[in-house]
Design a protein around this motif. Structure first.
Motif, PDB file in Angstrom:
ATOM      1  N   UNK A  37      68.728   6.671  -3.660  1.00  0.00           N
ATOM      2  CA  UNK A  37      69.625   6.445  -4.786  1.00  0.00           C
ATOM      3  C   UNK A  37      68.775   6.132  -6.006  1.00  0.00           C
ATOM      4  N   UNK A  38      69.424   5.886  -7.134  1.00  0.00           N
ATOM      5  CA  UNK A  38      68.693   5.600  -8.358  1.00  0.00           C
ATOM      6  C   UNK A  38      68.504   6.835  -9.220  1.00  0.00           C
ATOM      7  N   UNK A  39      67.901   6.654 -10.384  1.00  0.00           N
ATOM      8  CA  UNK A  39      67.747   7.759 -11.332  1.00  0.00           C
ATOM      9  C   UNK A  39      66.836   8.860 -10.816  1.00  0.00           C
ATOM     10  N   UNK A  40      65.927   8.537  -9.896  1.00  0.00           N
ATOM     11  CA  UNK A  40      65.016   9.549  -9.328  1.00  0.00           C
ATOM     12  C   UNK A  40      65.395   9.883  -7.888  1.00  0.00           C
ATOM     13  N   UNK A  41      66.680   9.793  -7.565  1.00  0.00           N
ATOM     14  CA  UNK A  41      67.111   9.968  -6.174  1.00  0.00           C
ATOM     15  C   UNK A  41      66.873  11.383  -5.654  1.00  0.00           C
ATOM     16  N   UNK A  42      67.080  12.401  -6.492  1.00  0.00           N
ATOM     17  CA  UNK A  42      66.891  13.780  -6.045  1.00  0.00           C
ATOM     18  C   UNK A  42      65.417  14.045  -5.742  1.00  0.00           C
ATOM     19  N   UNK A  43      64.559  13.629  -6.646  1.00  0.00           N
ATOM     20  CA  UNK A  43      63.120  13.800  -6.469  1.00  0.00           C
ATOM     21  C   UNK A  43      62.635  13.071  -5.224  1.00  0.00           C
ATOM     22  N   UNK A  44      63.069  11.826  -5.075  1.00  0.00           N
ATOM     23  CA  UNK A  44      62.672  11.026  -3.918  1.00  0.00           C
ATOM     24  C   UNK A  44      63.215  11.624  -2.624  1.00  0.00           C
ATOM     25  N   UNK A  45      64.444  12.124  -2.671  1.00  0.00           N
ATOM     26  CA  UNK A  45      65.045  12.740  -1.489  1.00  0.00           C
ATOM     27  C   UNK A  45      64.232  13.917  -0.979  1.00  0.00           C
ATOM     28  N   UNK A  46      63.707  14.728  -1.887  1.00  0.00           N
ATOM     29  CA  UNK A  46      62.853  15.850  -1.491  1.00  0.00           C
ATOM     30  C   UNK A  46      61.550  15.363  -0.868  1.00  0.00           C
ATOM     31  N   UNK A  47      61.000  14.308  -1.428  1.00  0.00           N
ATOM     32  CA  UNK A  47      59.736  13.761  -0.928  1.00  0.00           C
ATOM     33  C   UNK A  47      59.844  13.292   0.516  1.00  0.00           C
ATOM     34  N   UNK A  48      60.850  12.456   0.770  1.00  0.00           N
ATOM     35  CA  UNK A  48      60.904  11.751   2.050  1.00  0.00           C
ATOM     36  C   UNK A  48      61.736  12.473   3.110  1.00  0.00           C
ATOM     37  N   UNK A  49      62.494  13.486   2.704  1.00  0.00           N
ATOM     38  CA  UNK A  49      63.398  14.146   3.645  1.00  0.00           C
ATOM     39  C   UNK A  49      64.641  13.302   3.851  1.00  0.00           C
ATOM     40  N   UNK A  50      65.359  13.051   2.753  1.00  0.00           N
ATOM     41  CA  UNK A  50      66.522  12.160   2.809  1.00  0.00           C
ATOM     42  C   UNK A  50      67.669  12.792   3.586  1.00  0.00           C
TER      43      UNK A  50
END
Length: 328
Positions: free
Chosen positions: A64-77
């Motif tokens: 979640x948060x303003x960078x949620x999409x970017x972070x989701x790609x990184x970690x495999x959300x």
């Protein structure tokens, strides 16, 4: 032990929380984003990897948060959700019949209205930073006071002075004026806390049906002066949860647990993502008059994903070449 991870990446802080199957917090990390969300997430992963036991297994992750999409790609959300949903879920898990959530972070503030565990209304203030954590940090630095002592000083105020709180610039100039007039520091700080609460209620909370129980979360919830000012202005009790600073991450972890239960598996890439070379870069597409700003997410010189285009030319492309290399 099976645990679930939630990651909340904002403009000021990056928060990661681990919860067990009963939604109890096992561990958490709260660090500064410093304008580098990728590095912040990797740093948080290293910190958790070094602290948790080898018998702990991450069964799901949400962002979640303003960078949620970017972070989701990184970690495999397993799930990517907005901050409103994440904070509401975390608060409802804490207090089943919560009706109002105040959330004030580093750069923005929110109010969430719930009825029977469902979000029925919300508002965000993203225009002015008055009353947010960054503004309070700035004032504490200017007054040469540790931010940790800001709230305690406010509670010592005998007669809080009236501070203009509708704008961060006006509030700061008014504080300086009051100092020059010789007002006591606790009264100035107490007045600032009351002004910032007035600003919040008159803007973010304007027209909202604020009812108890009220949960106050976000980094600013650590400020006892702001909590006391809310209670004075509303005539209601305001509850600050134990993990007030990472409630968004906790909500994302709860949502991840529910998502994994439905699909039966997790896409989490593991703590090894801390060792990969990630970067993001943007370019302007000249294919039409829209001039879309496209973002490329790159891992080890290979494009994993693109987004930002309206027509799908880049986001649907199977090419793994980096755009900058194509035009060089």
């Amino acid at each position: 032990m099976d645990v679930y991870m939630g990651i909340d990446v904002g403009s000021v802080s990056t928060d990661v929380a681990l919860i067990d199957s009963n939604n109890e917090v096992i561990d958490f990390v709260y660090i500064r984003t410093q304008g580098q969300p990728i590095k912040a997430v990797q740093k948080a992963m290293v910190m958790l990897r070094d602290r948790i036991h080898t018998d702990i297994s991450v069964k799901g992750v949400g962002t979640t948060g303003s960078a949620r999409q970017l972070t989701g790609l990184m970690v495999g959300a397993d799930i990517v959700k907005n901050e409103i949903t994440a904070h509401a879920i975390a608060s409802s898990n804490l207090i089943k019949d919560v009706h109002t959530v105040f959330e004030i972070g580093g750069q923005d503030s929110k109010i969430i209205i719930l009825r029977d565990g469902i979000v029925v209304d919300f508002a965000m203030n993203t225009v002015c930073a008055a009353g947010t954590g960054s503004f309070l940090d700035q004032q504490a630095y200017r007054l040469n006071i540790p931010i940790e002592e800001f709230g305690d000083l406010a509670l010592k105020s005998v007669s809080p002075v009236r501070i203009a709180g509708r704008c961060g610039v006006f509030a700061e100039s008014d504080m300086i004026h009051k100092q020059q007039m010789g007002y006591a520091l606790p009264d100035i700080i107490g007045g600032l806390c009351e002004a910032l609460v007035r600003n919040y209620l008159n803007n973010v909370g304007k027209g909202k049906d604020i009812r108890e129980p009220i949960v106050f979360q976000g980094g600013v919830a650590a400020n006892k002066g702001i909590k006391a000012a809310f209670e004075k202005a509303l005539g209601m009790k305001v509850y600050v949860p134990k993990y007030y600073g990472v409630m968004g991450a906790i909500g994302a972890a709860i949502l991840a647990k529910e998502a994994v239960k439905k699909k039966g598996f997790s896409e989490f890439k593991g703590f090894e993502i801390a060792d990969f070379d990630y970067k993001a870069q943007g370019f302007e597409c000249t294919g039409c008059s829209n001039g879309c700003e496209v973002v490329e997410f790159i891992k080890d010189d290979e494009v994993i994903s693109r987004w930002g285009d309206k027509c799908g030319k880049w986001s649907n492309s199977t090419s793994k070449n980096i755009f900058s290399k194509n035009v060089s």
